[in-house]
Design a protein around this motif. Structure first.
Motif, PDB file in Angstrom:
ATOM      1  N   UNK A 119      30.910  51.291  36.815  1.00 50.07           N
ATOM      2  CA  UNK A 119      31.454  52.386  37.619  1.00 50.07           C
ATOM      3  C   UNK A 119      30.762  52.460  38.982  1.00 50.07           C
ATOM      4  N   UNK A 120      29.437  52.315  38.999  1.00 44.57           N
ATOM      5  CA  UNK A 120      28.707  52.338  40.269  1.00 44.57           C
ATOM      6  C   UNK A 120      29.068  51.145  41.152  1.00 44.57           C
ATOM      7  N   UNK A 121      29.289  50.001  40.547  1.00 41.68           N
ATOM      8  CA  UNK A 121      29.689  48.818  41.311  1.00 41.68           C
ATOM      9  C   UNK A 121      31.061  49.015  41.940  1.00 41.68           C
ATOM     10  N   UNK A 122      32.000  49.527  41.182  1.00 43.68           N
ATOM     11  CA  UNK A 122      33.338  49.780  41.722  1.00 43.68           C
ATOM     12  C   UNK A 122      33.273  50.851  42.812  1.00 43.68           C
ATOM     13  N   UNK A 123      32.463  51.883  42.618  1.00 43.38           N
ATOM     14  CA  UNK A 123      32.318  52.925  43.641  1.00 43.38           C
ATOM     15  C   UNK A 123      31.723  52.353  44.925  1.00 43.38           C
ATOM     16  N   UNK A 124      30.732  51.475  44.804  1.00 40.23           N
ATOM     17  CA  UNK A 124      30.147  50.844  45.983  1.00 40.23           C
ATOM     18  C   UNK A 124      31.166  49.971  46.701  1.00 40.23           C
ATOM     19  N   UNK A 125      31.967  49.236  45.947  1.00 42.05           N
ATOM     20  CA  UNK A 125      32.994  48.388  46.552  1.00 42.05           C
ATOM     21  C   UNK A 125      34.045  49.226  47.261  1.00 42.05           C
ATOM     22  N   UNK A 126      34.447  50.326  46.648  1.00 43.99           N
ATOM     23  CA  UNK A 126      35.429  51.202  47.291  1.00 43.99           C
ATOM     24  C   UNK A 126      34.862  51.839  48.559  1.00 43.99           C
ATOM     25  N   UNK A 127      33.598  52.242  48.517  1.00 46.87           N
ATOM     26  CA  UNK A 127      32.977  52.826  49.710  1.00 46.87           C
ATOM     27  C   UNK A 127      32.875  51.798  50.835  1.00 46.87           C
ATOM     28  N   UNK A 168      31.744  39.786  46.485  1.00 45.51           N
ATOM     29  CA  UNK A 168      30.629  39.203  45.728  1.00 45.51           C
ATOM     30  C   UNK A 168      29.873  40.251  44.934  1.00 45.51           C
ATOM     31  N   UNK A 169      29.599  41.389  45.557  1.00 47.75           N
ATOM     32  CA  UNK A 169      28.935  42.479  44.841  1.00 47.75           C
ATOM     33  C   UNK A 169      29.790  42.986  43.690  1.00 47.75           C
ATOM     34  N   UNK A 170      31.094  43.039  43.904  1.00 48.91           N
ATOM     35  CA  UNK A 170      31.995  43.485  42.848  1.00 48.91           C
ATOM     36  C   UNK A 170      31.964  42.528  41.657  1.00 48.91           C
ATOM     37  N   UNK A 171      32.008  41.248  41.929  1.00 49.01           N
ATOM     38  CA  UNK A 171      32.019  40.261  40.847  1.00 49.01           C
ATOM     39  C   UNK A 171      30.693  40.272  40.085  1.00 49.01           C
ATOM     40  N   UNK A 172      29.589  40.274  40.824  1.00 52.45           N
ATOM     41  CA  UNK A 172      28.276  40.253  40.173  1.00 52.45           C
ATOM     42  C   UNK A 172      28.029  41.538  39.389  1.00 52.45           C
ATOM     43  N   UNK A 173      28.323  42.683  39.994  1.00 48.97           N
ATOM     44  CA  UNK A 173      28.093  43.957  39.324  1.00 48.97           C
ATOM     45  C   UNK A 173      28.976  44.152  38.105  1.00 48.97           C
ATOM     46  N   UNK A 174      30.256  43.812  38.234  1.00 50.90           N
ATOM     47  CA  UNK A 174      31.163  43.965  37.094  1.00 50.90           C
ATOM     48  C   UNK A 174      30.798  42.979  35.984  1.00 50.90           C
ATOM     49  N   UNK A 175      30.391  41.768  36.368  1.00 51.86           N
ATOM     50  CA  UNK A 175      29.982  40.787  35.356  1.00 51.86           C
ATOM     51  C   UNK A 175      28.758  41.232  34.583  1.00 51.86           C
ATOM     52  N   UNK A 176      27.740  41.714  35.293  1.00 52.85           N
ATOM     53  CA  UNK A 176      26.527  42.192  34.615  1.00 52.85           C
ATOM     54  C   UNK A 176      26.807  43.428  33.769  1.00 52.85           C
ATOM     55  N   UNK A 177      27.633  44.327  34.290  1.00 51.80           N
ATOM     56  CA  UNK A 177      27.971  45.523  33.517  1.00 51.80           C
ATOM     57  C   UNK A 177      28.731  45.182  32.249  1.00 51.80           C
ATOM     58  N   UNK A 178      29.674  44.251  32.341  1.00 51.04           N
ATOM     59  CA  UNK A 178      30.415  43.842  31.145  1.00 51.04           C
ATOM     60  C   UNK A 178      29.515  43.117  30.156  1.00 51.04           C
ATOM     61  N   UNK A 179      28.575  42.332  30.662  1.00 53.48           N
ATOM     62  CA  UNK A 179      27.617  41.673  29.783  1.00 53.48           C
ATOM     63  C   UNK A 179      26.760  42.703  29.051  1.00 53.48           C
ATOM     64  N   UNK A 180      26.350  43.759  29.742  1.00 53.59           N
ATOM     65  CA  UNK A 180      25.574  44.820  29.103  1.00 53.59           C
ATOM     66  C   UNK A 180      26.393  45.530  28.034  1.00 53.59           C
ATOM     67  N   UNK A 181      27.692  45.714  28.295  1.00 47.31           N
ATOM     68  CA  UNK A 181      28.558  46.367  27.314  1.00 47.31           C
ATOM     69  C   UNK A 181      28.704  45.495  26.067  1.00 47.31           C
ATOM     70  N   UNK A 182      28.904  44.205  26.267  1.00 50.20           N
ATOM     71  CA  UNK A 182      29.065  43.294  25.131  1.00 50.20           C
ATOM     72  C   UNK A 182      27.776  43.209  24.317  1.00 50.20           C
ATOM     73  N   UNK A 183      26.640  43.104  25.017  1.00 51.63           N
ATOM     74  CA  UNK A 183      25.367  43.063  24.298  1.00 51.63           C
ATOM     75  C   UNK A 183      25.055  44.395  23.624  1.00 51.63           C
TER      76      UNK A 183
END
Length: 144
Positions: free
Chosen positions: A113-121, A81-96
């Motif tokens: 990157x921070x979201x993926x790092x948190x998910x990996x940890x 869930x954190x991965x989906x929410x974080x990656x979604x918000x990050x991609x939205x920020x990139x598009x905007x």
């Protein structure tokens, strides 16, 4: 003949592989909750791209088994869930950021990157606890 003879016992035909009376090990390991399934879910989460499959398995086994299993499956669900929410918000920020500013693009990239790092940890921490047959330390936390 006076009586009927059946090839299979009264319980029905045998659903095992071959004639040895045992089910295949791979099907048994994936069809019920256990530390093997939990470790597989963590490995799927660590690949990031196969995390939806880990989420499906964690939802299927969410309320089955002892408390330690339920804690691991909850931890896996929150990680995905954190991965989906974080990656979604990050991609939205990139598009905007493509329309507004370069800084927003870099902030979105850093967020992903921070979201993926948190998910990996979280995946590595959960996997190490599962390999030792222990529940996660604080499975309700959103951090490691």
């Amino acid at each position: 003949m006076t009586g009927t003879r059946f090839r299979h016992p009264a319980g029905g035909p045998d659903k095992t592989s071959g004639g040895n009376g045992r089910k295949p090990a791979a099907f048994t390991a994936l069809s019920r909750p256990g530390y093997g399934t939990i470790c597989l879910c963590y490995l799927l989460t660590l690949t990031v791209f196969l995390s939806p499959l880990a989420l499906v398995m964690a939802i299927l086994f969410a309320d089955i088994g002892p408390h330690a299993f339920r804690a691991h499956y909850f931890y896996i669900r929150t990680s995905v869930g954190l991965l989906v929410i974080g990656a979604g918000l990050g991609c939205l920020m990139i598009v905007l950021g493509a329309s507004f500013s370069t800084t927003l693009i870099f902030a979105g990239l850093a967020f992903v990157v921070l979201t993926v790092a948190l998910t990996l940890a979280r995946g590595v921490t959960g996997l190490s606890r599962a390999l030792r047959c222990r529940p996660p330390r604080n499975y309700r936390s959103y951090f490691v």
